[in-house]
Scaffold this motif. Structure first.
Motif, PDB file in Angstrom:
ATOM      1  N   ILE B 117    -140.122   3.483 -17.945  1.00  0.00           N
ATOM      2  CA  ILE B 117    -140.315   2.021 -17.874  1.00  0.00           C
ATOM      3  C   ILE B 117    -139.022   1.341 -17.426  1.00  0.00           C
ATOM      4  O   ILE B 117    -139.025   0.449 -16.572  1.00  0.00           O
ATOM      5  CB  ILE B 117    -140.778   1.471 -19.246  1.00  0.00           C
ATOM      6  N   ALA B 118    -137.890   1.796 -17.968  1.00  0.00           N
ATOM      7  CA  ALA B 118    -136.599   1.204 -17.595  1.00  0.00           C
ATOM      8  C   ALA B 118    -136.294   1.465 -16.122  1.00  0.00           C
ATOM      9  O   ALA B 118    -135.799   0.583 -15.407  1.00  0.00           O
ATOM     10  CB  ALA B 118    -135.486   1.768 -18.482  1.00  0.00           C
ATOM     11  N   LYS B 119    -136.623   2.662 -15.647  1.00  0.00           N
ATOM     12  CA  LYS B 119    -136.388   2.982 -14.232  1.00  0.00           C
ATOM     13  C   LYS B 119    -137.193   2.040 -13.339  1.00  0.00           C
ATOM     14  O   LYS B 119    -136.688   1.552 -12.332  1.00  0.00           O
ATOM     15  CB  LYS B 119    -136.793   4.429 -13.946  1.00  0.00           C
ATOM     16  N   GLU B 120    -138.451   1.779 -13.741  1.00  0.00           N
ATOM     17  CA  GLU B 120    -139.278   0.866 -12.953  1.00  0.00           C
ATOM     18  C   GLU B 120    -138.686  -0.539 -12.910  1.00  0.00           C
ATOM     19  O   GLU B 120    -138.818  -1.255 -11.928  1.00  0.00           O
ATOM     20  CB  GLU B 120    -140.692   0.783 -13.538  1.00  0.00           C
ATOM     21  N   LEU B 121    -138.009  -0.907 -14.006  1.00  0.00           N
ATOM     22  CA  LEU B 121    -137.371  -2.231 -14.057  1.00  0.00           C
ATOM     23  C   LEU B 121    -136.081  -2.247 -13.233  1.00  0.00           C
ATOM     24  O   LEU B 121    -135.485  -3.296 -13.021  1.00  0.00           O
ATOM     25  CB  LEU B 121    -137.046  -2.613 -15.502  1.00  0.00           C
ATOM     26  N   ASN B 123    -133.230  -0.135 -13.806  1.00  0.00           N
ATOM     27  CA  ASN B 123    -132.006   0.426 -14.383  1.00  0.00           C
ATOM     28  C   ASN B 123    -132.328   1.237 -15.628  1.00  0.00           C
ATOM     29  O   ASN B 123    -132.748   0.700 -16.653  1.00  0.00           O
ATOM     30  CB  ASN B 123    -131.012  -0.691 -14.731  1.00  0.00           C
ATOM     31  N   VAL B 124    -132.069   2.536 -15.541  1.00  0.00           N
ATOM     32  CA  VAL B 124    -132.396   3.440 -16.637  1.00  0.00           C
ATOM     33  C   VAL B 124    -131.650   3.075 -17.918  1.00  0.00           C
ATOM     34  O   VAL B 124    -132.078   3.389 -19.029  1.00  0.00           O
ATOM     35  CB  VAL B 124    -132.115   4.904 -16.212  1.00  0.00           C
ATOM     36  N   ARG B 125    -130.549   2.349 -17.768  1.00  0.00           N
ATOM     37  CA  ARG B 125    -129.742   2.018 -18.949  1.00  0.00           C
ATOM     38  C   ARG B 125    -130.446   1.053 -19.901  1.00  0.00           C
ATOM     39  O   ARG B 125    -130.009   0.871 -21.035  1.00  0.00           O
ATOM     40  CB  ARG B 125    -128.387   1.456 -18.518  1.00  0.00           C
ATOM     41  N   ALA B 126    -131.513   0.411 -19.423  1.00  0.00           N
ATOM     42  CA  ALA B 126    -132.225  -0.522 -20.299  1.00  0.00           C
ATOM     43  C   ALA B 126    -133.255   0.185 -21.187  1.00  0.00           C
ATOM     44  O   ALA B 126    -133.976  -0.462 -21.954  1.00  0.00           O
ATOM     45  CB  ALA B 126    -132.911  -1.607 -19.474  1.00  0.00           C
ATOM     46  N   ALA B 127    -133.307   1.523 -21.109  1.00  0.00           N
ATOM     47  CA  ALA B 127    -134.315   2.263 -21.895  1.00  0.00           C
ATOM     48  C   ALA B 127    -134.170   1.979 -23.391  1.00  0.00           C
ATOM     49  O   ALA B 127    -135.171   1.925 -24.120  1.00  0.00           O
ATOM     50  CB  ALA B 127    -134.179   3.765 -21.622  1.00  0.00           C
ATOM     51  N   ASN B 128    -132.939   1.792 -23.860  1.00  0.00           N
ATOM     52  CA  ASN B 128    -132.744   1.532 -25.295  1.00  0.00           C
ATOM     53  C   ASN B 128    -133.407   0.227 -25.731  1.00  0.00           C
ATOM     54  O   ASN B 128    -133.952   0.137 -26.831  1.00  0.00           O
ATOM     55  CB  ASN B 128    -131.243   1.536 -25.649  1.00  0.00           C
ATOM     56  N   ILE B 129    -133.376  -0.770 -24.848  1.00  0.00           N
ATOM     57  CA  ILE B 129    -133.964  -2.064 -25.216  1.00  0.00           C
ATOM     58  C   ILE B 129    -135.492  -2.013 -25.083  1.00  0.00           C
ATOM     59  O   ILE B 129    -136.211  -2.642 -25.863  1.00  0.00           O
ATOM     60  CB  ILE B 129    -133.351  -3.212 -24.366  1.00  0.00           C
ATOM     61  N   VAL B 130    -136.002  -1.229 -24.119  1.00  0.00           N
ATOM     62  CA  VAL B 130    -137.452  -0.991 -24.051  1.00  0.00           C
ATOM     63  C   VAL B 130    -137.906  -0.386 -25.384  1.00  0.00           C
ATOM     64  O   VAL B 130    -138.886  -0.838 -26.002  1.00  0.00           O
ATOM     65  CB  VAL B 130    -137.816  -0.034 -22.887  1.00  0.00           C
ATOM     66  N   ALA B 131    -137.163   0.615 -25.833  1.00  0.00           N
ATOM     67  CA  ALA B 131    -137.514   1.294 -27.088  1.00  0.00           C
ATOM     68  C   ALA B 131    -137.455   0.327 -28.266  1.00  0.00           C
ATOM     69  O   ALA B 131    -138.330   0.323 -29.137  1.00  0.00           O
ATOM     70  CB  ALA B 131    -136.574   2.475 -27.318  1.00  0.00           C
ATOM     71  N   LEU B 132    -136.428  -0.507 -28.270  1.00  0.00           N
ATOM     72  CA  LEU B 132    -136.275  -1.470 -29.362  1.00  0.00           C
ATOM     73  C   LEU B 132    -137.464  -2.435 -29.396  1.00  0.00           C
ATOM     74  O   LEU B 132    -138.027  -2.710 -30.468  1.00  0.00           O
ATOM     75  CB  LEU B 132    -134.953  -2.236 -29.188  1.00  0.00           C
ATOM     76  N   PHE B 161    -126.854  -8.177 -16.494  1.00  0.00           N
ATOM     77  CA  PHE B 161    -127.769  -7.352 -17.282  1.00  0.00           C
ATOM     78  C   PHE B 161    -128.707  -8.173 -18.158  1.00  0.00           C
ATOM     79  O   PHE B 161    -129.566  -7.624 -18.818  1.00  0.00           O
ATOM     80  CB  PHE B 161    -126.973  -6.372 -18.156  1.00  0.00           C
ATOM     81  N   LEU B 162    -128.523  -9.484 -18.153  1.00  0.00           N
ATOM     82  CA  LEU B 162    -129.297 -10.314 -19.085  1.00  0.00           C
ATOM     83  C   LEU B 162    -130.795 -10.265 -18.790  1.00  0.00           C
ATOM     84  O   LEU B 162    -131.587  -9.915 -19.656  1.00  0.00           O
ATOM     85  CB  LEU B 162    -128.780 -11.759 -19.070  1.00  0.00           C
ATOM     86  N   SER B 163    -131.173 -10.570 -17.550  1.00  0.00           N
ATOM     87  CA  SER B 163    -132.615 -10.639 -17.265  1.00  0.00           C
ATOM     88  C   SER B 163    -133.222  -9.237 -17.328  1.00  0.00           C
ATOM     89  O   SER B 163    -134.355  -9.059 -17.788  1.00  0.00           O
ATOM     90  CB  SER B 163    -132.883 -11.297 -15.912  1.00  0.00           C
ATOM     91  N   LEU B 164    -132.460  -8.237 -16.887  1.00  0.00           N
ATOM     92  CA  LEU B 164    -132.935  -6.856 -16.985  1.00  0.00           C
ATOM     93  C   LEU B 164    -133.338  -6.525 -18.422  1.00  0.00           C
ATOM     94  O   LEU B 164    -134.425  -6.008 -18.684  1.00  0.00           O
ATOM     95  CB  LEU B 164    -131.828  -5.892 -16.528  1.00  0.00           C
ATOM     96  N   ASN B 165    -132.466  -6.855 -19.363  1.00  0.00           N
ATOM     97  CA  ASN B 165    -132.724  -6.465 -20.755  1.00  0.00           C
ATOM     98  C   ASN B 165    -133.777  -7.344 -21.422  1.00  0.00           C
ATOM     99  O   ASN B 165    -134.533  -6.864 -22.265  1.00  0.00           O
ATOM    100  CB  ASN B 165    -131.421  -6.443 -21.550  1.00  0.00           C
ATOM    101  N   MET B 166    -133.834  -8.630 -21.016  1.00  0.00           N
ATOM    102  CA  MET B 166    -134.900  -9.478 -21.555  1.00  0.00           C
ATOM    103  C   MET B 166    -136.262  -8.953 -21.084  1.00  0.00           C
ATOM    104  O   MET B 166    -137.225  -8.894 -21.864  1.00  0.00           O
ATOM    105  CB  MET B 166    -134.715 -10.941 -21.112  1.00  0.00           C
ATOM    106  N   ASN B 167    -136.327  -8.529 -19.812  1.00  0.00           N
ATOM    107  CA  ASN B 167    -137.575  -7.934 -19.297  1.00  0.00           C
ATOM    108  C   ASN B 167    -137.881  -6.616 -19.994  1.00  0.00           C
ATOM    109  O   ASN B 167    -139.034  -6.325 -20.311  1.00  0.00           O
ATOM    110  CB  ASN B 167    -137.468  -7.678 -17.788  1.00  0.00           C
ATOM    111  N   ALA B 168    -136.837  -5.826 -20.223  1.00  0.00           N
ATOM    112  CA  ALA B 168    -137.017  -4.523 -20.871  1.00  0.00           C
ATOM    113  C   ALA B 168    -137.638  -4.713 -22.251  1.00  0.00           C
ATOM    114  O   ALA B 168    -138.532  -3.971 -22.668  1.00  0.00           O
ATOM    115  CB  ALA B 168    -135.672  -3.805 -20.975  1.00  0.00           C
ATOM    116  N   LEU B 169    -137.170  -5.742 -22.948  1.00  0.00           N
ATOM    117  CA  LEU B 169    -137.690  -6.007 -24.295  1.00  0.00           C
ATOM    118  C   LEU B 169    -139.193  -6.314 -24.235  1.00  0.00           C
ATOM    119  O   LEU B 169    -139.984  -5.788 -25.023  1.00  0.00           O
ATOM    120  CB  LEU B 169    -136.922  -7.192 -24.907  1.00  0.00           C
ATOM    121  N   GLU B 170    -139.581  -7.159 -23.262  1.00  0.00           N
ATOM    122  CA  GLU B 170    -140.994  -7.544 -23.139  1.00  0.00           C
ATOM    123  C   GLU B 170    -141.858  -6.347 -22.715  1.00  0.00           C
ATOM    124  O   GLU B 170    -142.987  -6.185 -23.205  1.00  0.00           O
ATOM    125  CB  GLU B 170    -141.161  -8.686 -22.131  1.00  0.00           C
ATOM    126  N   GLU B 171    -141.321  -5.524 -21.810  1.00  0.00           N
ATOM    127  CA  GLU B 171    -142.089  -4.354 -21.367  1.00  0.00           C
ATOM    128  C   GLU B 171    -142.287  -3.368 -22.524  1.00  0.00           C
ATOM    129  O   GLU B 171    -143.344  -2.754 -22.647  1.00  0.00           O
ATOM    130  CB  GLU B 171    -141.372  -3.649 -20.192  1.00  0.00           C
TER     131      GLU B 171
END
Lengths: 355, 182
Positions: B117-121, B123-132, B161-171
């Motif tokens: 999911i993070a890769k699709e967004l 940046n693989v680094r956002a995987a932690n926030i997807v998980a959260l 990284f702000l919008s990336l991680n906000m999106n990661a959280l929603e995804e």
């Protein structure tokens, strides 16, 4: 009091020192306390203070001696092997009657040991470490909030006694994050240094030339200095013992004495045992020197109490003080773990119930 | 009432940060919190974990034998910690990197491909926030709005990284919502 912020113990210690009015910090990095230096490397310049990474811990101790001798509020932080290196200087600072604050975020030993939590420096902190007849005032926090609070008390106490104060934490206190609320700034200048500091005649209201030294070749003079130090330690025992009683109102049959991180594990064990109908009391020394001698004796002397146990992250150090205080009135046991393995509450429950 | 959440994975997966954001959110909601990292000689590619404790009273022991929940970002973490989790706990499995099961029937296991999911967004680094996001949606351990606020605070000074991680959280939240209910 301000807003609660989430901070590592190491960072909170640095911030609390600044809020206590200490703007001089000299240190050398070592795990698990390096975040204090990391934090202060950007925070000290922001507040107009001095951050200095020294060439070694030995040098740090004498920089502290120099700054304290000049009447400045000063502190350092280190971890076990680093404190060993500073111990010669600590002895000089105590001998020369200078106020300074040291923080030891204790790691496992002896030698290089490991970097995980330990309380193996109890003897070093409370019984000496350096040479000669001296004591440090030793405080041991159990949480990030208490570490910050103790830092703010440490400076006025060091100045009250003109004696070094050491905060004995451990790797866990340094590394974990908890919410912390800082008290407002204390006054920002050390007081009453007119009569001893070598800060230049223009900075003090006294025409007496001051000499800072720990060398007394005349035996009577040295004896006199030792008597002055002894009187201070006796005064600490009267005025500045701190401890927390825990679950002491009930008819407890077992009494735990434990401090710092280990005492928190014991609190959970005591709460769990209480649910099962087993009452266990605890004295948590917040000052390790002066030690809460009377409190431990009186708690052990309570009629319901059948046994006392010292629980520590060391191989039987504080237990010697507990035995001294209990005076043979009750059997005194010891339980501890080393190497960084902090026992779980379940383990403590097993140990206490099997006494 | 006290719960403990174990975040575990490779060093570099942002394990310590997702734990910190959760601790911050719980603190904002007025709970007592404690965040404890593994601070051995971890490095990128090594193992890392942190434990977040959330309680309605002062927290005693910082050491816990059986945590309530687990977020496992890689296979060694799942193998190491799944056997310890209390019954009924939420266990999030990063199914992008973990091909096995938790091996227990008494847990609320959710499998989410957080790395993919993070890769699709982007940046693989956002995987932690997807998980959260997924974990909090499933466990309801803190309110989601508080969590949004805390992720925002964490990244507000890292504009890229702000919008990336906000999106990661929603995804992450969406992925958890699509799973069957307990």
């Amino acid at each position: 009091m301000g807003k609660k912020v989430l901070m590592k113990g190491n960072e909170a210690i640095g911030e609390a020192a600044i809020r206590a009015g200490c703007l001089n910090y000299f240190a050398y990095p070592i795990t698990p306390q390096s975040e204090v230096a990391e934090y202060l490397s950007h925070r000290m310049p922001e507040v107009g203070g001095v951050f200095l990474q020294a060439e070694s811990e030995v040098a740090v101790a004498y920089m502290i001696y120099g700054a304290a001798g000049a009447g400045a509020r000063v502190f350092t932080t280190s971890s076990s092997p680093g404190i060993s290196l500073m111990s010669e200087g600590l002895s000089y600072i105590a001998g020369a009657q200078l106020p300074a604050v040291f923080v030891n975020i204790v790691r496992g030993g002896p030698g290089l040991g490991g970097i995980l939590p330990s309380q193996g420096d109890y003897f070093q902190a409370t019984k000496g470490g350096g040479h000669g007849d001296y004591h440090l005032l030793v405080m041991a926090p159990e949480s990030v909030q208490e570490a910050a609070d103790m830092m703010m008390r440490a400076f006025p106490l060091a100045e009250k006694y003109r004696n070094p104060v050491i905060i004995l934490g451990d790797g866990l206190i340094g590394q974990m994050m908890e919410p912390v609320e800082f008290h407002d700034h204390l006054r920002t200048d050390p007081v009453n240094n007119n009569h001893w500091a070598t800060n230049g005649m223009q900075f003090r209201n006294s025409s007496k030339p001051n000499i800072v030294k720990s060398l007394f070749l005349d035996p009577d003079e040295l004896n006199e200095n030792n008597l002055i130090l002894k009187a201070k330690y006796e005064r600490m025992k009267k005025e500045d013992i701190l401890f927390e009683p825990y679950n002491m109102d009930g008819p407890y049959q077992k009494l735990i004495v434990s401090y710092g991180t280990m005492s928190r594990v014991c609190k959970t064990a005591i709460d769990n045992l209480k649910v099962k109908g087993i009452e266990v009391g605890m004295i948590r020394p917040q000052t390790l020197f002066p030690f809460p001698e009377t409190a431990v004796f009186e708690a052990a002397a309570k009629e319901s109490c059948k046994a006392v146990i010292s629980i520590e992250l060391s191989m039987g150090q504080m237990v010697e003080d507990v035995q001294r205080c209990v005076q043979g009135l009750r059997p005194v046991h010891w339980y501890g773990e080393c190497g960084g393995n902090v026992p779980t509450p379940e383990k403590v429950m097993d140990v206490v119930t099997s006494l | 009432m006290q719960s403990e959440v174990m975040f575990a994975g490779f060093g570099g997966q942002g394990i310590l940060m997702s734990g910190k954001v959760l601790a911050h959110a719980a603190m904002e909601e007025g709970h007592e919190v404690l965040w404890m990292p593994s601070y051995g000689p971890e490095m990128r590619g090594g193992t890392a974990y942190c434990l977040v404790m959330i309680s309605d009273r002062l927290i005693g022991s910082p050491v816990v034998r059986n945590p309530s929940h687990l977020v496992a970002m890689n296979r060694p973490s799942l193998e190491k910690f799944a056997p310890l989790i209390k019954p009924a706990g939420v266990v999030l499995i990063n199914s992008s990197l973990i091909a096995i099961d938790a091996g227990r029937e008494d847990l609320d296991v959710i499998k989410i491909p957080v790395t993919a999911i993070a890769k699709e967004l982007g940046n693989v680094r956002a995987a932690n926030i997807v998980a959260l996001g997924a974990f909090v949606e499933r466990s309801k351990i803190v309110g989601f709005d508080t969590l949004r606020h805390c992720v925002h605070e964490e990244f507000v000074n890292k504009k890229n990284f702000l919008s990336l991680n906000m999106n990661a959280l929603e995804e992450g939240k969406k992925a958890a919502e699509m799973l069957p209910k307990k």
